[in-house]
Design a protein around this motif. Sequence first.
Motif, PDB file in Angstrom:
ATOM      1  N   ALA A 120       0.835  -1.198   0.000  1.00  0.00           N
ATOM      2  CA  ALA A 120       0.000   0.000   0.000  1.00  0.00           C
ATOM      3  C   ALA A 120       0.870   1.248   0.000  1.00  0.00           C
ATOM      4  N   GLU A 121       1.898   1.253   0.819  1.00  0.00           N
ATOM      5  CA  GLU A 121       2.780   2.414   0.870  1.00  0.00           C
ATOM      6  C   GLU A 121       3.469   2.637  -0.470  1.00  0.00           C
ATOM      7  N   GLY A 122       3.881   1.537  -1.134  1.00  0.00           N
ATOM      8  CA  GLY A 122       4.533   1.672  -2.423  1.00  0.00           C
ATOM      9  C   GLY A 122       3.573   2.096  -3.520  1.00  0.00           C
ATOM     10  N   PHE A 123       2.451   1.402  -3.632  1.00  0.00           N
ATOM     11  CA  PHE A 123       1.471   1.687  -4.685  1.00  0.00           C
ATOM     12  C   PHE A 123       0.870   3.080  -4.522  1.00  0.00           C
ATOM     13  N   ILE A 172     -12.695  -8.212  -6.023  1.00  0.00           N
ATOM     14  CA  ILE A 172     -11.747  -7.784  -5.001  1.00  0.00           C
ATOM     15  C   ILE A 172     -10.366  -8.093  -5.563  1.00  0.00           C
ATOM     16  N   LEU A 173      -9.596  -7.064  -5.889  1.00  0.00           N
ATOM     17  CA  LEU A 173      -8.319  -7.227  -6.581  1.00  0.00           C
ATOM     18  C   LEU A 173      -7.168  -7.081  -5.600  1.00  0.00           C
ATOM     19  N   VAL A 174      -6.393  -8.143  -5.454  1.00  0.00           N
ATOM     20  CA  VAL A 174      -5.213  -8.132  -4.584  1.00  0.00           C
ATOM     21  C   VAL A 174      -4.006  -7.781  -5.446  1.00  0.00           C
ATOM     22  N   LEU A 175      -3.379  -6.662  -5.129  1.00  0.00           N
ATOM     23  CA  LEU A 175      -2.352  -6.094  -5.990  1.00  0.00           C
ATOM     24  C   LEU A 175      -0.946  -6.399  -5.483  1.00  0.00           C
ATOM     25  N   SER A 176      -0.369  -7.480  -5.973  1.00  0.00           N
ATOM     26  CA  SER A 176       1.054  -7.769  -5.791  1.00  0.00           C
ATOM     27  C   SER A 176       1.500  -7.933  -4.344  1.00  0.00           C
TER      28      SER A 176
END
Length: 209
Positions: free
Chosen positions: A64-67, A133-137
């Motif tokens: 989350a911090e990166g994206f 629900i998309l889990v991003l990396s």
Amino acid sequence: MTAQTERRRVVTNIALSLDGRYAAPDNPLDMSWVMPYAVTDVARDHLTNLWEPATTALLGRVNAEGFLGFWPTVIEMDGADPRDEGFAKWLVDTDKVVLSSTLDEAPWERTTVVDKPVAEAVTDLRATEGGDILVLSSASVIKALLAADQVDRLALTVFPVFLGGGPRLFDDGLPAAQWTLTTHKAGEHGTLSLVYDRVHPPHSALDDA
């Protein structure tokens, strides 16, 4: 007997090296090995096809911090690819759930911090209205969902490099499962996008009893 309601689909997306790693052995936060391939047409189209039907982004705190530190800066950036800008706008505007035991509150808009086991948090999200629900990396989140057999769509971009070490996505001991290849595309520099859907056992009327 109760009627069967359609639950929200959990879609996970992550980039892998050809030897099955999602991070380099010396510095897990160094994603420079991804960059030559992440900007290919096949990788951009792959991500676009995933976020368009999604209404919730699910991330671990580190991702989350990166994206959320990077992607908002892409909006209206000179020369930005329209697909990158589209994803950036979606990420800013969509509902986001960040799994964390250390954050007290979210520093990002439209974001809820949840301190629960991954499978429990996803069960709660499935009970709400919405799209995918998309889990991003977020590898730790994806690994926990795979272990709990909670992934409906497994999306991968495979890049033609050996990292020679580092963490693997697929651990021993995962639940036995069958998957069907839904889409596959090859592109520049040998980039490969793969989308697999979980094959669930046939539904029985006894399940509704």
